[in-house]
Design a protein around this motif. Structure first.
Motif, PDB file in Angstrom:
ATOM      1  N   TYR A 126       0.841  -1.207   0.000  1.00  0.00           N
ATOM      2  CA  TYR A 126       0.000   0.000   0.000  1.00  0.00           C
ATOM      3  C   TYR A 126       0.875   1.256   0.000  1.00  0.00           C
ATOM      4  O   TYR A 126       0.620   2.201  -0.747  1.00  0.00           O
ATOM      5  CB  TYR A 126      -0.931  -0.009   1.209  1.00  0.00           C
ATOM      6  N   GLN A 127       1.910   1.253   0.833  1.00  0.00           N
ATOM      7  CA  GLN A 127       2.797   2.408   0.923  1.00  0.00           C
ATOM      8  C   GLN A 127       3.521   2.656  -0.406  1.00  0.00           C
ATOM      9  O   GLN A 127       3.664   3.801  -0.834  1.00  0.00           O
ATOM     10  CB  GLN A 127       3.807   2.210   2.058  1.00  0.00           C
ATOM     11  N   LYS A 170       3.775   5.975  -5.532  1.00  0.00           N
ATOM     12  CA  LYS A 170       3.601   6.152  -6.980  1.00  0.00           C
ATOM     13  C   LYS A 170       2.491   7.162  -7.264  1.00  0.00           C
ATOM     14  O   LYS A 170       2.621   8.012  -8.143  1.00  0.00           O
ATOM     15  CB  LYS A 170       3.265   4.813  -7.648  1.00  0.00           C
ATOM     16  N   PHE A 171       1.413   7.043  -6.507  1.00  0.00           N
ATOM     17  CA  PHE A 171       0.287   7.971  -6.655  1.00  0.00           C
ATOM     18  C   PHE A 171       0.723   9.401  -6.381  1.00  0.00           C
ATOM     19  O   PHE A 171       0.355  10.330  -7.107  1.00  0.00           O
ATOM     20  CB  PHE A 171      -0.839   7.553  -5.696  1.00  0.00           C
ATOM     21  N   GLN A 172       1.537   9.591  -5.342  1.00  0.00           N
ATOM     22  CA  GLN A 172       2.022  10.927  -4.996  1.00  0.00           C
ATOM     23  C   GLN A 172       2.888  11.510  -6.107  1.00  0.00           C
ATOM     24  O   GLN A 172       2.766  12.683  -6.454  1.00  0.00           O
ATOM     25  CB  GLN A 172       2.829  10.894  -3.694  1.00  0.00           C
ATOM     26  N   CYS A 187       1.733  15.170  -1.555  1.00  0.00           N
ATOM     27  CA  CYS A 187       2.411  14.484  -0.462  1.00  0.00           C
ATOM     28  C   CYS A 187       1.429  14.282   0.688  1.00  0.00           C
ATOM     29  O   CYS A 187       0.866  15.238   1.208  1.00  0.00           O
ATOM     30  CB  CYS A 187       3.614  15.310  -0.002  1.00  0.00           C
ATOM     31  N   GLY A 188       1.232  13.039   1.103  1.00  0.00           N
ATOM     32  CA  GLY A 188       0.373  12.730   2.241  1.00  0.00           C
ATOM     33  C   GLY A 188      -1.109  12.751   1.911  1.00  0.00           C
ATOM     34  O   GLY A 188      -1.513  12.984   0.776  1.00  0.00           O
ATOM     35  N   LEU A 189      -1.907  12.497   2.966  1.00  0.00           N
ATOM     36  CA  LEU A 189      -3.358  12.490   2.809  1.00  0.00           C
ATOM     37  C   LEU A 189      -4.020  13.699   3.459  1.00  0.00           C
ATOM     38  O   LEU A 189      -4.814  14.381   2.843  1.00  0.00           O
ATOM     39  CB  LEU A 189      -3.946  11.224   3.448  1.00  0.00           C
ATOM     40  N   MET A 233      10.958  10.339  -1.141  1.00  0.00           N
ATOM     41  CA  MET A 233       9.527  10.352  -0.930  1.00  0.00           C
ATOM     42  C   MET A 233       9.007  11.789  -0.923  1.00  0.00           C
ATOM     43  O   MET A 233       9.549  12.638  -0.245  1.00  0.00           O
ATOM     44  CB  MET A 233       9.169   9.673   0.396  1.00  0.00           C
ATOM     45  N   CYS A 234       7.983  12.056  -1.699  1.00  0.00           N
ATOM     46  CA  CYS A 234       7.336  13.362  -1.810  1.00  0.00           C
ATOM     47  C   CYS A 234       8.256  14.413  -2.423  1.00  0.00           C
ATOM     48  O   CYS A 234       7.891  15.583  -2.479  1.00  0.00           O
ATOM     49  CB  CYS A 234       6.857  13.880  -0.462  1.00  0.00           C
TER      50      CYS A 234
END
Length: 146
Positions: A87-88, A93-95, A101-103, A121-122
């Motif tokens: 999931y992470q 990839k979605f970010q 970045c983040g939800l 990341m991000c």
């Protein structure tokens, strides 16, 4: 999630059959087929209006359920056990794809994983990070603002 996909496929199939029924009824000038087409479209309209009214009436419950889902997703991002590793990775990839970045709270949603999982990341993948898209985080790198 698969239930939603299956529902969309089922609704699409029903609408395709209804369209075919209406088309055949019009070509053959068959009153029975056209009446079935009309009744089916009327039922779909009634279901949509009912869904809209229920959504408006139960708005607070829907928001609560959505917030619980978002909280569970943030917990999955912060998990260090490896249980949510897939999931992470997909969320990273979605970010990158959506330049975000983040939800809920940006990089803070990742907790300890922000520096552990991936060094980029991000991170803004732009040569010249602009203030419209990126912000400086912890004075050492640029991350997506959104």
């Amino acid at each position: 999630m698969l239930a939603g996909v299956n529902l969309l496929i089922a609704v699409g199939a029903i609408i395709m059959i209804l369209g075919f029924l209406g088309c055949c009824g019009a070509v053959k000038e068959n009153r029975c087929m056209l009446m079935l087409f009309f009744i089916a479209l009327l039922l779909i309209l009634i279901l949509q209006v009912t869904g809209g009214v229920l959504g408006a009436v139960y708005k607070s419950q829907v928001e609560t359920a959505l917030n619980l889902t978002l909280s569970a997703s943030v917990d999955a991002l912060q998990s260090t056990t490896g249980e949510y590793k897939e999931y992470q990775e997909e969320f990273q990839k979605f970010q990158r794809m959506n330049q975000c970045c983040g939800l809920l709270n940006g990089a803070k949603d990742w907790g300890e994983n922000f520096n552990k999982l991936s060094s980029n990341m991000c991170e803004c993948e732009l040569e010249n990070p602009s203030s419209d898209i990126c912000i400086r985080y912890d004075n050492n790198r640029y991350i997506y603002k959104k």
